[in-house]
Design a protein around this motif. Sequence first.
Motif, mmCIF file in Angstrom:
data_model
loop_
_atom_site.group_PDB
_atom_site.id
_atom_site.type_symbol
_atom_site.label_atom_id
_atom_site.label_comp_id
_atom_site.label_asym_id
_atom_site.label_seq_id
_atom_site.Cartn_x
_atom_site.Cartn_y
_atom_site.Cartn_z
ATOM 1 N N VAL A 64 -9.131 38.527 -9.036
ATOM 2 C CA VAL A 64 -8.453 37.670 -10.017
ATOM 3 C C VAL A 64 -9.418 36.636 -10.601
ATOM 4 C CG1 VAL A 64 -6.699 35.861 -10.275
ATOM 5 C CG2 VAL A 64 -6.097 38.038 -9.222
ATOM 6 N N ILE A 65 -10.293 36.059 -9.774
ATOM 7 C CA ILE A 65 -11.206 35.065 -10.343
ATOM 8 C C ILE A 65 -12.196 35.751 -11.289
ATOM 9 C CG2 ILE A 65 -12.993 34.996 -8.522
ATOM 10 C CD1 ILE A 65 -13.048 31.917 -8.982
ATOM 11 N N CYS A 66 -12.546 36.999 -10.999
ATOM 12 C CA CYS A 66 -13.426 37.731 -11.933
ATOM 13 C C CYS A 66 -12.700 37.991 -13.257
ATOM 14 C CB CYS A 66 -13.896 39.043 -11.305
ATOM 15 S SG CYS A 66 -15.154 38.813 -10.029
ATOM 16 N N GLU A 67 -11.441 38.387 -13.189
ATOM 17 C CA GLU A 67 -10.673 38.603 -14.420
ATOM 18 C C GLU A 67 -10.522 37.311 -15.215
ATOM 19 O OE1 GLU A 67 -9.609 41.138 -16.124
ATOM 20 O OE2 GLU A 67 -10.501 42.447 -14.622
ATOM 21 N N LEU A 68 -10.245 36.232 -14.487
ATOM 22 C CA LEU A 68 -10.096 34.936 -15.153
ATOM 23 C C LEU A 68 -11.409 34.548 -15.835
ATOM 24 C CD1 LEU A 68 -8.579 32.332 -15.808
ATOM 25 C CD2 LEU A 68 -9.086 31.507 -13.505
ATOM 26 N N ALA A 69 -12.527 34.747 -15.143
ATOM 27 C CA ALA A 69 -13.833 34.415 -15.732
ATOM 28 C C ALA A 69 -14.081 35.250 -16.985
ATOM 29 C CB ALA A 69 -14.941 34.652 -14.707
ATOM 30 N N ASN A 70 -13.785 36.520 -16.901
ATOM 31 C CA ASN A 70 -13.995 37.420 -18.039
ATOM 32 C C ASN A 70 -13.163 36.994 -19.249
ATOM 33 O OD1 ASN A 70 -13.135 40.289 -19.421
ATOM 34 N ND2 ASN A 70 -15.233 40.269 -18.711
ATOM 35 N N SER A 97 -18.713 18.462 -11.573
ATOM 36 C CA SER A 97 -19.221 19.686 -10.936
ATOM 37 C C SER A 97 -18.260 20.154 -9.853
ATOM 38 C CB SER A 97 -20.594 19.415 -10.310
ATOM 39 O OG SER A 97 -21.528 19.126 -11.309
ATOM 40 N N PRO A 98 -18.297 21.455 -9.519
ATOM 41 C CA PRO A 98 -17.405 21.980 -8.474
ATOM 42 C C PRO A 98 -17.712 21.367 -7.118
ATOM 43 C CG PRO A 98 -18.436 23.751 -9.717
ATOM 44 C CD PRO A 98 -19.120 22.500 -10.124
ATOM 45 N N GLU A 99 -16.662 21.230 -6.309
ATOM 46 C CA GLU A 99 -16.834 20.760 -4.936
ATOM 47 C C GLU A 99 -17.264 21.936 -4.064
ATOM 48 O OE1 GLU A 99 -16.526 17.693 -4.415
ATOM 49 O OE2 GLU A 99 -15.281 16.949 -6.058
ATOM 50 N N PRO A 100 -17.918 21.656 -2.930
ATOM 51 C CA PRO A 100 -18.226 22.741 -1.986
ATOM 52 C C PRO A 100 -16.931 23.421 -1.544
ATOM 53 C CG PRO A 100 -19.377 20.717 -1.372
ATOM 54 C CD PRO A 100 -18.429 20.351 -2.477
ATOM 55 N N GLY A 101 -16.993 24.706 -1.306
ATOM 56 C CA GLY A 101 -15.815 25.440 -0.859
ATOM 57 C C GLY A 101 -15.080 26.141 -1.976
ATOM 58 N N CYS A 102 -15.485 25.889 -3.219
ATOM 59 C CA CYS A 102 -14.861 26.605 -4.338
ATOM 60 C C CYS A 102 -15.290 28.074 -4.320
ATOM 61 C CB CYS A 102 -15.288 25.996 -5.671
ATOM 62 S SG CYS A 102 -14.448 24.460 -6.076
ATOM 63 N N ILE A 103 -14.421 28.936 -4.815
ATOM 64 C CA ILE A 103 -14.774 30.340 -5.028
ATOM 65 C C ILE A 103 -15.306 30.448 -6.457
ATOM 66 C CG2 ILE A 103 -13.937 32.722 -4.997
ATOM 67 C CD1 ILE A 103 -13.689 31.322 -2.317
ATOM 68 N N ARG A 104 -16.391 31.194 -6.619
ATOM 69 C CA ARG A 104 -17.035 31.195 -7.940
ATOM 70 C C ARG A 104 -17.263 32.614 -8.474
ATOM 71 N NH1 ARG A 104 -22.202 29.052 -7.469
ATOM 72 N NH2 ARG A 104 -22.109 29.276 -5.219
ATOM 73 N N GLU A 114 -7.982 38.422 0.253
ATOM 74 C CA GLU A 114 -9.265 37.926 -0.272
ATOM 75 C C GLU A 114 -9.765 38.803 -1.411
ATOM 76 O OE1 GLU A 114 -12.318 37.162 2.560
ATOM 77 O OE2 GLU A 114 -10.979 36.047 3.882
ATOM 78 N N ASP A 115 -9.608 40.116 -1.269
ATOM 79 C CA ASP A 115 -10.048 41.019 -2.345
ATOM 80 C C ASP A 115 -9.288 40.743 -3.634
ATOM 81 O OD1 ASP A 115 -11.823 42.205 -0.709
ATOM 82 O OD2 ASP A 115 -10.700 44.077 -0.427
ATOM 83 N N THR A 142 -3.621 33.709 -8.126
ATOM 84 C CA THR A 142 -3.506 35.127 -7.744
ATOM 85 C C THR A 142 -2.041 35.522 -7.608
ATOM 86 O OG1 THR A 142 -5.627 34.956 -6.598
ATOM 87 C CG2 THR A 142 -4.245 36.850 -6.036
ATOM 88 N N GLN A 143 -1.248 34.642 -6.998
ATOM 89 C CA GLN A 143 0.192 34.923 -6.876
ATOM 90 C C GLN A 143 0.828 35.062 -8.256
ATOM 91 O OE1 GLN A 143 1.149 31.478 -4.484
ATOM 92 N NE2 GLN A 143 1.529 32.731 -2.664
ATOM 93 N N SER A 144 0.488 34.150 -9.163
ATOM 94 C CA SER A 144 1.078 34.186 -10.509
ATOM 95 C C SER A 144 0.674 35.458 -11.244
ATOM 96 C CB SER A 144 0.605 32.987 -11.333
ATOM 97 O OG SER A 144 1.013 31.796 -10.759
ATOM 98 N N PHE A 145 -0.601 35.792 -11.166
ATOM 99 C CA PHE A 145 -1.121 36.924 -11.933
ATOM 100 C C PHE A 145 -0.536 38.249 -11.443
ATOM 101 C CE2 PHE A 145 -4.539 39.896 -13.256
ATOM 102 C CZ PHE A 145 -4.617 39.545 -14.595
#
Lengths: 130, 152
Positions: free
Chosen positions: B96-102, B43-50, B90-91, B76-79
């Motif tokens: 980027v995490i939303c795009e990755l999830a999608n 499971s994810p550790e606390p502090g992860c962005i989801r 932060e934005d 984010t840097q790579s993308f």
Amino acid sequence: MKKRVMIVDDSPVMRSFVKRALAAAGLGVETCVEAGDGREALLRLAVQRVDVILTDINMPVMDGESLLRALRGDGMTQSIPVVVVSTDSTEHRMKALLELGAAGYVRKPFAPERLCEVLGRVLPDWLEQT
Amino acid sequence: MNKEGSVRSVEIGDTSGALEEALTHVLETMFFELPLDAVSKHSPEPGCIRASVKIAGSLRGRFHLAAELRLLGRLTQSFLGIDEGEAPGEDQQRSVICELANMLCGAALSRLMPDACLTLETGIENGPVACDAAWLACPLEQGRVFVKIELE
């Protein structure tokens, strides 16, 4: 020959990635017009001509399928090639979009080479002269 | 859908292969990152962005993604082609995490159910993480990403 490109996607970071992918594929871009949804794309196309449109499908306000219908129904835009760039990659979805007049389809995730392959087929002179 | 019509976590044996393939394909193609090892249950550790993806259409459910903060900065840097010395905003990281999830969700579902007619709606997830055995962790050089898919 450099081309005028429109990228339609509700995600600014994905628009940025597509621009980088075009550069990485060696496809020269004269101008790049960005829009966050289909409606914004149509508004921008009223004042700005482009050679090719790359559009996502799932977007708020006006999705890519509605945009494609609108473009094909307007004499001013019906000849602009539209390439769909989307996560939605089911066969029936792709077939429906191609029947609506999409010139090509790129599934996310994609490498710059795939974008180059599809755009080279849609606009051969782009590939030959860059 | 199960008989009770309730959300359940798909058995990992049903989906882990598709999720692992999707992780490798998406991370390599769009982020130039390769997993260091096979996925494992964690499971994810606390502090992860989801972020999560609501799945609707001929199949309904939700896909969950979590990323350790340092790794998300790197992704984010790579993308976006941001220099290593420059911190992404932060934005940008949320986008980027939303795009990755999608992309991960779409890639996994296309392997599991290639003919399903689906719509995906992605957003940032807040609140406590539901820790359970359905999470898979994927180790990368600068941290881990965690994925889970629940189908009705």
